[in-house]
Write an enzyme that holds these catalytic residues in place. Structure first.
Site, PDB file in Angstrom:
ATOM      1  N   HIS A 203       8.877  -6.435   2.294  1.00 44.93           N
ATOM      2  CA  HIS A 203       7.714  -5.956   3.052  1.00 44.93           C
ATOM      3  C   HIS A 203       7.606  -6.517   4.461  1.00 44.93           C
ATOM      4  O   HIS A 203       6.722  -6.130   5.215  1.00 44.93           O
ATOM      5  CB  HIS A 203       6.409  -6.209   2.290  1.00 44.93           C
ATOM      6  CG  HIS A 203       5.938  -7.643   2.332  1.00 44.93           C
ATOM      7  ND1 HIS A 203       6.436  -8.592   1.482  1.00 44.93           N
ATOM      8  CD2 HIS A 203       5.041  -8.274   3.110  1.00 44.93           C
ATOM      9  CE1 HIS A 203       5.852  -9.756   1.735  1.00 44.93           C
ATOM     10  NE2 HIS A 203       5.004  -9.600   2.722  1.00 44.93           N
TER      11      HIS A 203
HETATM   12  C1  UD1 Z   1       0.167  -8.822   5.299  1.00 47.63           C
HETATM   13  C2  UD1 Z   1       0.379 -10.154   6.005  1.00 47.63           C
HETATM   14  C3  UD1 Z   1       1.650 -10.797   5.466  1.00 47.63           C
HETATM   15  C4  UD1 Z   1       1.633 -10.889   3.963  1.00 47.63           C
HETATM   16  C5  UD1 Z   1       1.334  -9.526   3.343  1.00 47.63           C
HETATM   17  C6  UD1 Z   1       1.155  -9.680   1.861  1.00 47.63           C
HETATM   18  C7  UD1 Z   1      -0.375 -10.341   8.334  1.00 47.63           C
HETATM   19  C8  UD1 Z   1       0.031 -10.288   9.762  1.00 47.63           C
HETATM   20  N1  UD1 Z   1       0.554  -9.959   7.436  1.00 47.63           N
HETATM   21  O1  UD1 Z   1       1.284  -7.974   5.629  1.00 47.63           O
HETATM   22  O2  UD1 Z   1       1.742 -12.121   5.993  1.00 47.63           O
HETATM   23  O3  UD1 Z   1       2.888 -11.335   3.522  1.00 47.63           O
HETATM   24  O4  UD1 Z   1       0.119  -9.013   3.911  1.00 47.63           O
HETATM   25  O5  UD1 Z   1       1.379  -8.485   1.188  1.00 47.63           O
HETATM   26  O6  UD1 Z   1      -1.486 -10.711   8.032  1.00 47.63           O
HETATM   27  N2  UD1 Z   1      -1.256  -0.730   4.060  1.00 47.63           N
HETATM   28  C9  UD1 Z   1      -1.661   0.199   3.151  1.00 47.63           C
HETATM   29  N3  UD1 Z   1      -2.618  -0.197   2.242  1.00 47.63           N
HETATM   30  C10 UD1 Z   1      -3.174  -1.425   2.220  1.00 47.63           C
HETATM   31  C11 UD1 Z   1      -2.738  -2.358   3.170  1.00 47.63           C
HETATM   32  C12 UD1 Z   1      -1.774  -1.989   4.092  1.00 47.63           C
HETATM   33  O7  UD1 Z   1      -1.195   1.330   3.109  1.00 47.63           O
HETATM   34  O8  UD1 Z   1      -4.032  -1.696   1.354  1.00 47.63           O
HETATM   35  C13 UD1 Z   1      -0.187  -0.332   5.030  1.00 47.63           C
HETATM   36  C14 UD1 Z   1      -0.716   0.170   6.351  1.00 47.63           C
HETATM   37  O9  UD1 Z   1       0.125   1.181   6.812  1.00 47.63           O
HETATM   38  C15 UD1 Z   1      -0.568  -1.046   7.244  1.00 47.63           C
HETATM   39  C16 UD1 Z   1       0.662  -1.723   6.690  1.00 47.63           C
HETATM   40  O10 UD1 Z   1       0.628  -1.471   5.284  1.00 47.63           O
HETATM   41  O11 UD1 Z   1      -0.434  -0.704   8.600  1.00 47.63           O
HETATM   42  C17 UD1 Z   1       0.674  -3.214   6.923  1.00 47.63           C
HETATM   43  O12 UD1 Z   1      -0.500  -3.837   6.426  1.00 47.63           O
HETATM   44  P1  UD1 Z   1      -0.985  -5.261   7.028  1.00 47.63           P
HETATM   45  O13 UD1 Z   1      -2.128  -5.777   6.267  1.00 47.63           O
HETATM   46  O14 UD1 Z   1      -1.152  -5.149   8.504  1.00 47.63           O
HETATM   47  O15 UD1 Z   1       0.276  -6.175   6.825  1.00 47.63           O
HETATM   48  P2  UD1 Z   1       1.163  -6.418   5.545  1.00 47.63           P
HETATM   49  O16 UD1 Z   1       2.538  -5.899   5.836  1.00 47.63           O
HETATM   50  O17 UD1 Z   1       0.485  -5.959   4.317  1.00 47.63           O
HETATM   51  N1  UDP Z   2       2.970  -9.521  -6.314  1.00 44.96           N
HETATM   52  C1  UDP Z   2       2.362  -8.673  -7.238  1.00 44.96           C
HETATM   53  N2  UDP Z   2       2.843  -7.393  -7.368  1.00 44.96           N
HETATM   54  C2  UDP Z   2       3.880  -6.910  -6.652  1.00 44.96           C
HETATM   55  C3  UDP Z   2       4.502  -7.788  -5.713  1.00 44.96           C
HETATM   56  C4  UDP Z   2       4.010  -9.069  -5.560  1.00 44.96           C
HETATM   57  O1  UDP Z   2       1.429  -9.082  -7.930  1.00 44.96           O
HETATM   58  O2  UDP Z   2       4.253  -5.742  -6.822  1.00 44.96           O
HETATM   59  C5  UDP Z   2       2.429 -10.883  -6.140  1.00 44.96           C
HETATM   60  C6  UDP Z   2       3.445 -11.977  -6.335  1.00 44.96           C
HETATM   61  O3  UDP Z   2       3.518 -12.355  -7.698  1.00 44.96           O
HETATM   62  C7  UDP Z   2       2.887 -13.089  -5.463  1.00 44.96           C
HETATM   63  C8  UDP Z   2       2.220 -12.333  -4.332  1.00 44.96           C
HETATM   64  O4  UDP Z   2       2.020 -11.010  -4.800  1.00 44.96           O
HETATM   65  O5  UDP Z   2       1.902 -13.837  -6.147  1.00 44.96           O
HETATM   66  C9  UDP Z   2       3.111 -12.334  -3.119  1.00 44.96           C
HETATM   67  O6  UDP Z   2       2.585 -11.483  -2.174  1.00 44.96           O
HETATM   68  P1  UDP Z   2       3.437 -10.806  -1.028  1.00 44.96           P
HETATM   69  O7  UDP Z   2       4.850 -10.792  -1.370  1.00 44.96           O
HETATM   70  O8  UDP Z   2       2.774  -9.505  -0.746  1.00 44.96           O
HETATM   71  O9  UDP Z   2       3.109 -11.742   0.230  1.00 44.96           O
HETATM   72  P2  UDP Z   2       3.716 -13.112   0.779  1.00 44.96           P
HETATM   73  O10 UDP Z   2       3.700 -14.111  -0.312  1.00 44.96           O
HETATM   74  O11 UDP Z   2       5.071 -12.815   1.322  1.00 44.96           O
HETATM   75  O12 UDP Z   2       2.782 -13.457   1.894  1.00 44.96           O
END
Ligand code: UD1
Ligand code: UDP
Length: 354
Positions: A203
């Site tokens: 991601h």
């Molecule tokens: C965010 C965090 C990242 C974390 C991740 C966990 C920041 C900068 N990034 O990344 O550190 O590892 O969460 O999963 O804070 N979107 C949806 N539905 C949702 C949320 C997001 O469709 O409920 C899509 C949207 O197109 C959005 C993109 O995902 O633009 C990115 O979402 P965003 O919250 O900005 O960052 P993550 O990649 O989720």
């Molecule tokens: N996780 C989950 N379902 C998924 C993928 C991840 O419950 O399909 C959980 C995972 O077990 C961990 C957390 O989400 O606890 C990690 O989140 P993510 O990878 O989105 O973010 P990061 O840790 O890189 O910030």
């Protein structure tokens, strides 16, 4: 204590619920969800499964550019901190929700506590690295998951009110692993009982927003003879489609929506190998002794690599192939992230420091 806890993204629900359970019997907690994650599979499912009370407020900020998203959160958080006359703002990890809480709280008459302090990837191109550094430097109370993180803060002259409590995600994982073993039917659902399989998540924008990198990650997964479970973050699904890779991924992988925590933990525990660019998943793999191949050039969790349970391969197909053939197995019983009792140590320390 009047505590205002700020969460917003998937990994923060996993970190915060275990501390809330320790905190709530003795203290008032107001739970604020920024709305950074809003899809059912990235948000509500965690509240249901983990028994987290409904957030007192959902700011509903949704997806935006970094500045817009963070700014909107800050405006709303400032109002809430005033309204509740909070003694303490508690924030977790390194997302934009963390940074918004840090900036808003640090300019008000309230203490700011950061859980998961002192981590560094030393890659300032990651938004998370910027969020971590700024949050640590704005915090009054810092909880590190490891000795190394504590030492890092010392190097940055942050020495007051720092406690190494271990990693809260270890507490959460221990709880979830036991529950998932009994409750989750994901292996049956995906026809994976007594079957070798890989589990993969991607991601990070560096991987998802670049066709070459995303393609180079997919190729070795598709070639592997074992089934590959691939729960796709919405960002990843969107980019697969954008780069015309979605059909191939659907045909060749077990491409599913993001999974609930219990199902995901069960899959991690039983996988042959995990392939990921997630921070949290690297650690959970380590706790579960499942070999981990990390699709990044550096990690803020270097202890997992030093213990030989994790290998960094970037988006290099050849290195991924090699690692899949000869996966990293942890060689020591090292426990760099504490004993699984971080949540109670955090609450105790917060009480001592008032
Ligand atoms: C965010 C965090 C990242 C974390 C991740 C966990 C920041 C900068 N990034 O990344 O550190 O590892 O969460 O999963 O804070 N979107 C949806 N539905 C949702 C949320 C997001 O469709 O409920 C899509 C949207 O197109 C959005 C993109 O995902 O633009 C990115 O979402 P965003 O919250 O900005 O960052 P993550 O990649 O989720
Ligand atoms: N996780 C989950 N379902 C998924 C993928 C991840 O419950 O399909 C959980 C995972 O077990 C961990 C957390 O989400 O606890 C990690 O989140 P993510 O990878 O989105 O973010 P990061 O840790 O890189 O910030």
């Amino acid at each position: 204590m009047n505590v205002l806890t700020v969460v917003g993204a998937r990994p923060q629900f996993v970190k915060a619920f275990i501390v809330s359970r320790e905190l709530r019997p003795q203290h008032n907690e107001v739970l604020v969800h920024t709305g950074q994650h809003y899809d059912e599979e990235l948000s509500d499912i965690f509240f249901d499964e983990l028994g987290i009370p409904e957030p007192d407020h959902n700011l509903g900020v949704g997806s935006e550019s970094h500045a817009k998203q963070t700014a909107q959160m800050m405006v709303d958080l400032e109002e809430l901190i005033s309204e509740y006359q909070s003694d303490l703002v508690l924030c977790y990890g390194d997302t934009n929700s963390t940074l918004a809480a840090a900036i808003a709280a640090s300019k008000m008459d309230v203490q700011l506590a950061h859980v998961e302090a002192g981590l560094r990837s030393f890659n300032r191109n990651m938004p998370e690295e910027v969020n971590r550094v700024l949050t640590d430097h704005a915090s009054n109370i810092l909880f590190t998951p490891s000795e190394r993180a504590l030492e890092q803060l010392k190097k940055e002259d942050i020495t007051d009110n720092v406690r190494n409590v271990g990693d809260v995600m270890y507490d959460s994982l221990l709880w979830a692993h036991e529950k998932a073993s009994k409750q989750s039917t994901i292996l049956e659902d995906l026809n994976l009982i007594n079957t070798d399989y890989l589990l993969a998540t991607v991601h990070r924008p560096r991987n998802t927003d670049n066709r070459d990198r995303l393609g180079a990650i997919l190729s070795p997964l598709i070639e592997d003879r074992r089934p590959v479970v691939f729960p796709a973050h919405p960002r990843t699904r969107e980019q697969l489609s954008h780069y015309d890779l979605l059909k191939k991924a659907k045909d060749e992988l077990i491409l599913v929506d993001p999974l609930g925590y219990l199902d995901f933990v069960k899959l991690q525990a039983k996988a042959n190998v995990i392939v990921t660019d997630s921070g949290g998943v690297q650690k959970e793999a380590f706790f579960l002794s499942t070999p981990c191949i990390t699709l990044r050039e550096e990690t803020e969790w270097p202890e997992t690599v030093e213990a030989r349970g994790n290998i960094l391969v970037g988006a290099n197909s050849e290195l991924i192939r090699e690692a899949l053939l000869d996966p990293p197995y942890p060689e020591s019983d090292a426990q760099p992230y504490g004993d699984g009792a971080a949540a109670s140590k955090i609450v105790q320390a917060l009480e001592d420091l008032q």
